[in-house]
Structure formats: C-alpha cells, structure tokens
Design an enzyme around this catalytic site. Structure first.
Site, PDB file in Angstrom:
ATOM      1  CG  HIS A 188      10.744  46.460  39.699  1.00 47.59           C
ATOM      2  ND1 HIS A 188      11.747  47.073  40.420  1.00 47.59           N
ATOM      3  CD2 HIS A 188      10.471  47.278  38.657  1.00 47.59           C
ATOM      4  CE1 HIS A 188      12.086  48.205  39.814  1.00 47.59           C
ATOM      5  NE2 HIS A 188      11.322  48.359  38.756  1.00 47.59           N
TER       6      HIS A 188
ATOM      7  CG  HIS B  30       5.819  48.458  38.747  1.00 46.38           C
ATOM      8  ND1 HIS B  30       5.742  49.838  38.693  1.00 46.38           N
ATOM      9  CD2 HIS B  30       6.677  48.093  37.749  1.00 46.38           C
ATOM     10  CE1 HIS B  30       6.513  50.284  37.716  1.00 46.38           C
ATOM     11  NE2 HIS B  30       7.090  49.250  37.125  1.00 46.38           N
TER      12      HIS B  30
ATOM     13  CG  HIS C  45       6.771  47.397  32.044  1.00 47.67           C
ATOM     14  ND1 HIS C  45       5.690  47.345  32.886  1.00 47.67           N
ATOM     15  CD2 HIS C  45       7.731  48.097  32.709  1.00 47.67           C
ATOM     16  CE1 HIS C  45       5.979  47.993  33.997  1.00 47.67           C
ATOM     17  NE2 HIS C  45       7.208  48.460  33.919  1.00 47.67           N
ATOM     18  CG  ASP C  46       9.350  46.133  35.123  1.00 46.23           C
ATOM     19  OD1 ASP C  46      10.315  46.199  34.336  1.00 46.23           O
ATOM     20  OD2 ASP C  46       9.013  47.078  35.854  1.00 46.23           O
TER      21      ASP C  46
ATOM     22  CG  ASP D 196       8.571  51.947  34.005  1.00 47.54           C
ATOM     23  OD1 ASP D 196       8.036  51.238  34.893  1.00 47.54           O
ATOM     24  OD2 ASP D 196       9.758  51.803  33.642  1.00 47.54           O
TER      25      ASP D 196
HETATM   26  N1  LIG Z   1       9.737  57.029  43.057  1.00 50.19           N
HETATM   27  C1  LIG Z   1      10.921  56.621  42.586  1.00 50.19           C
HETATM   28  N2  LIG Z   1      12.046  56.926  43.261  1.00 50.19           N
HETATM   29  C2  LIG Z   1      13.256  56.538  42.813  1.00 50.19           C
HETATM   30  N3  LIG Z   1      13.442  55.827  41.699  1.00 50.19           N
HETATM   31  C3  LIG Z   1      12.352  55.493  40.994  1.00 50.19           C
HETATM   32  C4  LIG Z   1      11.048  55.862  41.399  1.00 50.19           C
HETATM   33  N4  LIG Z   1      10.171  55.390  40.492  1.00 50.19           N
HETATM   34  C5  LIG Z   1      10.881  54.731  39.557  1.00 50.19           C
HETATM   35  N5  LIG Z   1      12.188  54.791  39.859  1.00 50.19           N
HETATM   36  C6  LIG Z   1      13.311  54.219  39.085  1.00 50.19           C
HETATM   37  O1  LIG Z   1      12.971  54.364  37.722  1.00 50.19           O
HETATM   38  C7  LIG Z   1      13.177  53.126  37.110  1.00 50.19           C
HETATM   39  C8  LIG Z   1      12.323  52.853  35.919  1.00 50.19           C
HETATM   40  O2  LIG Z   1      12.723  51.597  35.420  1.00 50.19           O
HETATM   41  P1  LIG Z   1      12.688  50.339  36.403  1.00 50.19           P
HETATM   42  O3  LIG Z   1      11.249  50.039  36.672  1.00 50.19           O
HETATM   43  O4  LIG Z   1      13.557  49.274  35.928  1.00 50.19           O
HETATM   44  O5  LIG Z   1      13.324  50.877  37.780  1.00 50.19           O
HETATM   45  C9  LIG Z   1      12.846  52.110  38.208  1.00 50.19           C
HETATM   46  C10 LIG Z   1      13.515  52.745  39.385  1.00 50.19           C
HETATM   47  O6  LIG Z   1      14.892  52.469  39.362  1.00 50.19           O
END
Ligand SMILES: Nc1ncnc2c1ncn2[C@@H]1O[C@@H]2COP(=O)(O)O[C@H]2[C@H]1O
Length: 526
Positions: A265, A269, A302-303, A400
């Site tokens: 994050h 990203h 967004h993050d 996302d």
């Molecule tokens: N390739 C991936 N493998 C596992 N979890 C993922 C993957 N991509 C996104 N995520 C999860 O999806 C979530 C989307 O919201 P967040 O970006 O807060 O956090 C991200 C991760 O927790």
C-alpha cells in the site's frame, strides 16, 4: 536513516551539544538556506529504490536560526506536515541551547522507526499529542536539561492520528502555498523520466495504454511522471485545467503522504490503480471525461496514508483513529478525509465539481472497503438499470484488486508484496501478545524485540530481477494458497460478473482464470 540538517550555520555557531550528538545521525548535511533544504528533501525522496533517505526509517532534525530566515519553528513544522506528511522530520531553533535536548531523543526514536513492527505500531496506536503544544498542555517537563527524554521525543515520529489532525487543522487555516514551496520547479526532480522521453517521446504513453502496465518496474520519479502525464491529459479533455507545476506539487505531496516503506500500500499501488481505473473508464464511461478525471484522481488518492495493515487491527486495539470513525470503514474514511484536504488545498476546482456530482471522489474511495464487497457484487448482478454511482464504485473496486487480473508475471509480484504486508500484520499481532499497543514506546520491554529488520533492498531485487513466478514461490511456497483463497473468495465471482455484464472486459476474467490455474498447480496442502 536519520539526517541532521544544519541550515546557514557557520563553524563557530555549532555548539558543543550539536558536536556531541552528531553521531546519532546517519548523516549531517550543512546547507545555506531553507530553499536548499526543500530541494534536498524532494530530491532524496524521489531517489531510486531502495531509497535509504525516504525520511521514514529514521528521524531527521533541522537546526536553524528562525530569526535569520523569517520563518518560525512552528511555521516550518507546519510546512513539513503539509508537504511531507509521512516524514519524521522536525525543526529546532538551535540558538536556544535548551532546545537542543531534542537531539538526545534521536537515538531512541530511531530505534522505534527502524524496526518495521514498532514503527507500524507507533503509527497506528500512538495517541499522545506530542507536539510542543500538546506537551505544554499536559505540563510535561521535558525540555529540561536534567530530565531524561520522555514522550516529547515521539513528537518527531509520524502517527496516523497526527496526520489526520494536522490535515483537519490545515483545512481550517486555509493557508496559501508558502514561497519556499511555490518557487520550486518540480520538473527539475524528474530527470529520469525526462531523459527517457528524450529517446522515445511516447514511452510513458505506450506503457500506460496497455493492461500489461507494470508499476513495479517504475521508479518513484517515473510513477510521478505517469500520474502527471495521465492527469494532465484528462484535465485537458475535461477542461478542468491546472498549471503543470501545481499538478506536480500535488503529486509530490501525494507521494510524500503515502508510506514509501510499505510493501504494497504505497504510491506505486496508487498509480497502478489509477492506470487500471483509466483503462476501465475507456470501456465503461467513454463519453464523460470529467467523470474519468474524477475517478482517476480518486484512484491516486484512495489509499493515502495507508499504514500497511487493516481495519480489523485498528478496531481490535481500539485505536483513536478507529474511534474517530466509529469503527466504520476506518481506513477508507481516513484516506477520504486526507485526500479531500489535499484537493481543497491543491485543486479546489476539481473538488467543487466532485461535490456537485454526488460527492463523487468520497463515494469512490469509500467503495474500496472490502467489507462492502458482497453488497457491490449484489448490485453488479441485480441493479437494473445500474445507477451511475454503482458503476463508478465498481470501476474503482475492480481497479483496486486488479492485480489478480494482470498478466501472471506481474500479478505474481503483487501477490508477493501483499503477502509480505500480511506477514507484517501477523508479526504486529504477535507483538501485541507481549506489548500493549499504546504503551510508552521507550519502556524497556519494548526494546529487545527480535523481529523485522528493514528488508527493502531484498524486496527491490526481487521486483526488478525476478519475473518468473516459480522463483518467487520457491522462497514463499504459501503464496499460491493465499492467491487461491483471495480469488475464490472475492475476485473470481466479481470479475466473472463484470465480464458478463460488459463483454469487452472478458480479458479480466480470462486472466484471473489463467492465474488461478497456475496457483492451483503450485498449491501446498494446508
Ligand atoms: N493479490 C491479492 N492477494 C490477496 N489479497 C489481496 C490481493 N490484492 C488485493 N488484496 C486485498 O484486497 C484488499 C483491497 O482493499 P485494500 O487495498 O485495503 O487491501 C487489499 C488486500 O487486503
């Protein structure tokens, strides 16, 4: 790494206290004036990965004489918070010897922010208002020659709560961009992408325009350049103009508001999601350039400020940030507030347009909360006709989690990074078995923890040298299981439904299936 900046200080002005404490810093830099300081901060921050001088893995102090520069310590600190929010950096007036007690704190502070787990813990749960104002309010007697440094030390380390509160405070002040920042020519920090462009003028357009976009192989300068290139084009298309230098300042401030030290994050990203959002918009909202611009901007923001953990961890430990948002979409609300503030300051015209359209950017950011995933899946499958706001939310949600829809060699590297971040969350949880999250970071029990040296060099070498997923899973054999779980639980149904609804997006579900097949072949028994 920590830096001691000595501004406009001549040899004789360097007190014994400074000389005795210099060795606590990894480097000491002498500069003529504050303009040179700003240039150094920006230049260091966008140095190639792994970047030791990101101003997050150590504490930096700026010693200067405020009367010589017509800028008080408080004003300089506010400037740091506004334009370099994730930095652990503070100003000190060196002409008053008692202020130099701050130097004694650096060794302790460095030990907190050099260790990934204690650093993240501090970001998330540290509640004290350690700013000079806060300390004065609580009557801590810290700036006292005889006393050991106490909580005052922590004033130099980033926390989510301070980020949020500072951002709100700036909102109230409505200050203009100070001369020190306004005078900077931001293009001068982007020599790397500009050099590449001189060889191939369409290089970044070419990489931005395909689904094979790989933010992982781009440097910080290139990431900023990609954001600049796309947003500039979209702002022209939609006639919501912004001057180049202002847009660059916004992007540099955003980059400094993300944590470069996070594995997943981070600003990379953000740019990856911006690119995916744009590509999806070219299929789904073709004739609405303003909405495309708003959504791509929402994607970059967004993050913002993400601590590399999750809502559950904030909630479980009753962090003040969680309470601030009543435990609802905590991080998403946090990102939304910070980003709103940044736009208020840097691009108010865009924010006004966003607010006119069902608070577009806020809604888009809030839609990225995975706790709402099944609700959105439901709307995707059953809402007829689909509302515009649902479509917008689905686009940013898809972007996302689009890393699982990228070609396998790219997808696998994102999987590697998110796995490392999840591992840090697990380390943080086990850290909490022995330590209260909000305990004094300098208490003895906090010290000898045996986890988490910095490992950014190692990660960077994998990202740049390894493109074969087999090599990644050799070292991390459980990545396939994690990916299968994520695909089965969230991605497969979602991208299948999206592809069914919008047939041009079939490549998304096709890629998910190809990637899943690979992970299935390498699955480990649980
Ligand atoms: N390739 C991936 N493998 C596992 N979890 C993922 C993957 N991509 C996104 N995520 C999860 O999806 C979530 C989307 O919201 P967040 O970006 O807060 O956090 C991200 C991760 O927790």
């Amino acid at each position: 790494m920590s830096t001691l900046f000595l501004i406009g200080m001549h040899g004789t002005e360097k007190s014994q206290t400074i000389v005795h404490n210099e060795h606590f810093f990894d480097r000491v830099i002498e500069l003529q004036d504050l303009d040179s300081l700003m240039v150094t901060l920006y230049r260091d921050r966008v140095s190639p990965f792994p970047n030791p001088y990101n101003f997050e893995t150590g504490v930096s102090l700026v010693l200067y004489d405020p009367s010589r520069f017509q800028l008080s310590v408080r004003q300089l600190d506010v400037l740091f918070k506004r334009f370099f929010p994730s930095f652990n950096i503070s100003a000190v007036d060196h002409t008053h010897e008692e202020n130099l007690q701050r130097l004694n704190c650096v060794e302790r502070e460095n030990s907190v922010c050099r260790n990934r787990i204690t650093r993240i813990n501090h970001w998330m749960y540290h509640h004290n208002d350690d700013t000079p104002d806060g300390i004065a309010k609580k009557h801590f007697s810290t700036i006292n020659q005889n006393s050991a440094p106490t909580q005052a030390c922590q004033a130099n380390i980033y926390t989510l709560l301070l980020h949020l509160n500072d951002s709100k405070a700036q909102h109230l002040q409505k200050a203009s961009v100070p001369r020190l920042i306004r005078n900077i020519e931001f293009m001068s920090f982007l020599s790397e992408p500009i050099g590449k462009l001189s060889q191939d003028g369409s290089h970044y357009w070419n990489i931005l325009s395909t689904w094979d976009f790989c933010a992982l192989s781009l440097s910080t300068q290139e990431l900023i350049w990609c954001g600049f290139t796309l947003i500039k084009k979209l702002s022209r298309d939609s006639n919501v103009l912004i001057a180049d230098n202002k847009l660059l300042l916004l992007l540099f401030t955003l980059e400094s508001s993300y944590h470069q030290v996070n594995k997943f994050h981070n600003f990379r990203h953000a740019i990856d999601v911006m690119q995916a959002t744009w590509r999806l918009c070219t299929y789904l909202i073709k004739d609405n350039p303003v909405q495309t611009l708003l959504l791509c901007m929402a994607a970059i923001g967004h993050d913002v400020g993400h601590p590399g953990t999750n809502n559950q961890l904030l909630c479980n430990c009753e962090s003040e940030v969680a309470q601030n948002f009543k435990n609802v979409s905590i991080l998403e609300n946090f990102h939304r507030e910070l980003f709103q503030q940044l736009l208020t300051e840097h691009w108010p015209q865009l924010l006004a347009i966003s607010k006119k359209q069902f608070d577009f950017i806020s809604e888009a950011i809030l839609a990225t909360d995975m706790a709402l995933h099944s609700q959105y899946e439901d709307r995707l499958m059953h809402e007829k006709p689909m509302k515009q706001i649902t479509l917008i939310s689905l686009i940013i949600k898809a972007a996302d989690i689009s890393n699982v829809t990228r070609p396998l060699s790219i997808s696998a590297r994102w999987a590697y990074l998110i796995t490392l971040e999840f591992n840090d969350c697990a380390l943080l949880e086990s850290f909490h078995k022995d330590h209260r999250p909000d305990q004094d970071c300098y208490a003895d029990s906090y010290k000898n923890i045996d986890s988490a040296e910095e490992d950014l060099d190692y990660i960077q070498s994998i990202l740049t040298n390894v493109t074969n997923p087999d090599d990644i899973i050799k070292d991390h054999p459980y990545i396939p299981n994690g990916q299968i779980f994520f695909i089965n639980t969230f991605a497969e149904v979602f991208f299948n439904a999206l592809s069914q609804k919008f047939s041009k997006l079939k490549f998304l579900s096709d890629n998910v299936e190809i990637n899943k097949e690979y992970w299935m072949k390498h699955k480990k028994p649980n």
